[in-house]
Design a protein around this motif. Structure first.
Motif, PDB file in Angstrom:
ATOM      1  N   PRO A   1       0.912  -1.235  -0.068  1.00  0.00           N
ATOM      2  CA  PRO A   1      -0.379  -0.300   0.057  1.00  0.00           C
ATOM      3  C   PRO A   1       1.199   1.143   0.316  1.00  0.00           C
ATOM      4  CG  PRO A   1       0.031  -0.722   1.931  1.00  0.00           C
ATOM      5  CD  PRO A   1       1.367  -2.132   1.610  1.00  0.00           C
ATOM      6  N   SER A   2       1.782   0.938  -0.484  1.00  0.00           N
ATOM      7  CA  SER A   2       3.413   2.344  -0.720  1.00  0.00           C
ATOM      8  C   SER A   2       2.508   3.014  -1.966  1.00  0.00           C
ATOM      9  CB  SER A   2       4.114   2.243   0.240  1.00  0.00           C
ATOM     10  OG  SER A   2       5.109   3.204  -0.180  1.00  0.00           O
ATOM     11  N   ILE A   3       3.309   4.367  -2.552  1.00  0.00           N
ATOM     12  CA  ILE A   3       3.827   4.824  -3.341  1.00  0.00           C
ATOM     13  C   ILE A   3       4.672   5.709  -2.910  1.00  0.00           C
ATOM     14  CG2 ILE A   3       2.818   6.365  -5.315  1.00  0.00           C
ATOM     15  CD1 ILE A   3      -0.104   6.326  -4.596  1.00  0.00           C
ATOM     16  N   LYS A   4       6.096   5.973  -3.896  1.00  0.00           N
ATOM     17  CA  LYS A   4       7.283   6.353  -3.816  1.00  0.00           C
ATOM     18  C   LYS A   4       7.732   7.191  -4.716  1.00  0.00           C
ATOM     19  CE  LYS A   4      12.156   5.901  -1.833  1.00  0.00           C
ATOM     20  NZ  LYS A   4      12.952   5.598  -1.626  1.00  0.00           N
ATOM     21  N   ILE A   5       7.480   8.298  -4.692  1.00  0.00           N
ATOM     22  CA  ILE A   5       8.194   9.369  -6.602  1.00  0.00           C
ATOM     23  C   ILE A   5       9.054  10.348  -5.875  1.00  0.00           C
ATOM     24  CG2 ILE A   5       6.609  11.247  -7.118  1.00  0.00           C
ATOM     25  CD1 ILE A   5       4.017  10.381  -5.732  1.00  0.00           C
ATOM     26  N   GLN A   6       9.771  10.317  -6.171  1.00  0.00           N
ATOM     27  CA  GLN A   6      11.186  10.531  -6.462  1.00  0.00           C
ATOM     28  C   GLN A   6      11.341  11.680  -7.341  1.00  0.00           C
ATOM     29  OE1 GLN A   6      13.354   7.268  -7.419  1.00  0.00           O
ATOM     30  NE2 GLN A   6      14.166   7.172  -4.938  1.00  0.00           N
ATOM     31  N   GLU A   7      12.468  12.530  -7.531  1.00  0.00           N
ATOM     32  CA  GLU A   7      12.655  14.317  -8.044  1.00  0.00           C
ATOM     33  C   GLU A   7      11.148  14.979  -8.509  1.00  0.00           C
ATOM     34  OE1 GLU A   7      14.852  13.190 -11.475  1.00  0.00           O
ATOM     35  OE2 GLU A   7      16.553  11.614 -10.010  1.00  0.00           O
TER      36      GLU A   7
END
Length: 341
Positions: free
Chosen positions: A124-130
């Motif tokens: 259940p996780s979203i990781k958004i970089q930059e």
């Protein structure tokens, strides 16, 4: 069991960011009894401290604890492609107005908007970089179990009542400290404290049989879906097509208070760090099973009355009592079993 009602959505950042959040909740339909939860995140401002800013969104665990089949777990769908397609013109469904297109750059109130794809999803996780100022991320969680977002209490009797009435409570938290349980890796590099909100705008999409009784946030508006064809294409999969024309929308919006520090820039809003919304509503719908029970109850009571009358007129009181008692016991057991379900 974890749920949106009891635990908080966590939005963490490596840097101090100001966000505008858009949320749509599509209440469950009769056929599949599932709910969709949609979130949009607009990065309004970043106080840059590191070379690569990272944003992470963690949702309450919604898969049943006794169900190890991941195929039945809720799924996260990226929606960026819907808004990059200019022919669909879905952007006005989010902002309630057309975005300005200046040489291929979208703007709203002199703020840039760039729809970005989400690639790093591990439910259940979203990781958004930059991340950059002006980035907009939109995604939808589908197949959420109804009791992860809603508590329901039936307030009409299924016996003799063809109309089903239920009082329901729906709710969610974002970065609510009291409900941030089991939140790991909340270190100095990635913290919920780094996230501030300029605005949280929530739409609850439901059928016309829903009546809001009370809510934590003030109701901003109530309306039907204006453009049937556009909304129908956008909501395909969330709301059954035959229900879209009957759908209504309740809007709840929280904005930061206008700041008056040193009488400078009065349009600057004081931001807030957490958000929660709970609604209590009455839902009314036709109940075919209730209509059947109503007719069955009338027929059964008529049969008992005729049976008693026959045996009493035959002066066989003992037999009449036995027959009536047996019938009553059978009826009570039948209705009790249905009530428990």
């Amino acid at each position: 069991m974890s749920s949106f009602l009891r635990e908080s959505i966590a939005i963490k950042s490596t840097d101090e960011v100001a966000l505008e959040i858009h949320i749509n909740i599509f209440l469950s339909q009769k056929e599949h009894k599932k709910i969709s939860f949609e979130m949009g995140i607009w990065v309004k401002k970043i106080d840059k401290k590191t070379s690569q800013q990272t944003l992470q969104i963690i949702f309450p665990y919604t898969q049943k604890e006794n169900n190890n089949d991941k195929s039945e777990a809720p799924k996260i769908e990226d929606l960026s492609h819907l808004f990059k397609d200019k022919n669909k013109n879905f952007t006005k469904l989010i902002f309630n107005e057309e975005l300005k297109d200046i040489n291929g750059t979208l703007e709203l109130n002199n703020k840039l908007i760039s729809f970005q794809e989400i690639t790093n999803v591990d439910f259940p996780s979203i990781k958004i970089q930059e991340i950059e100022e002006g980035n907009y991320y939109r995604f939808r969680i589908i197949d959420i179990e109804m009791d992860d977002l809603i508590i329901e209490q039936q307030c009409s009797s299924f016996i003799g009542d063809p109309i089903k009435r239920s009082i329901k409570t729906i709710g969610f938290h974002i970065n609510n400290e009291r409900n941030l349980r089991n939140l790991q890796n909340n270190d100095n590099k990635n913290r919920v404290e780094n996230v501030l909100f300029e605005c949280v705008n929530t739409f609850v999409v439901c059928n016309m049989g829903v009546d809001i009784l009370d809510s934590m946030q003030e109701k901003r508006s109530f309306r039907v879906l204006e453009d049937y064809e556009v909304w129908g294409a956008y909501l395909d999969g969330c709301v059954n097509k035959n229900e879209i024309s009957k759908a209504v929308v309740y809007q709840f919006k929280k904005e930061g208070k206008l700041s008056d520090k040193d009488n400078q820039n009065k349009n600057e809003r004081e931001k807030f760090k957490d958000f929660k919304l709970f609604l209590r509503f009455l839902e009314t719908e036709n109940n075919k099973w209730g209509a059947f029970l109503t007719g069955s109850t009338i027929i059964t009571l008529a049969f008992i009355t005729n049976t008693l009358f026959y045996y009493v007129t035959e002066e066989n009181i003992t037999s009449s009592i036995i027959v009536a008692s047996i019938l009553l016991v059978v009826i009570v057991i039948f209705f009790y079993s249905k009530w428990e379900k």
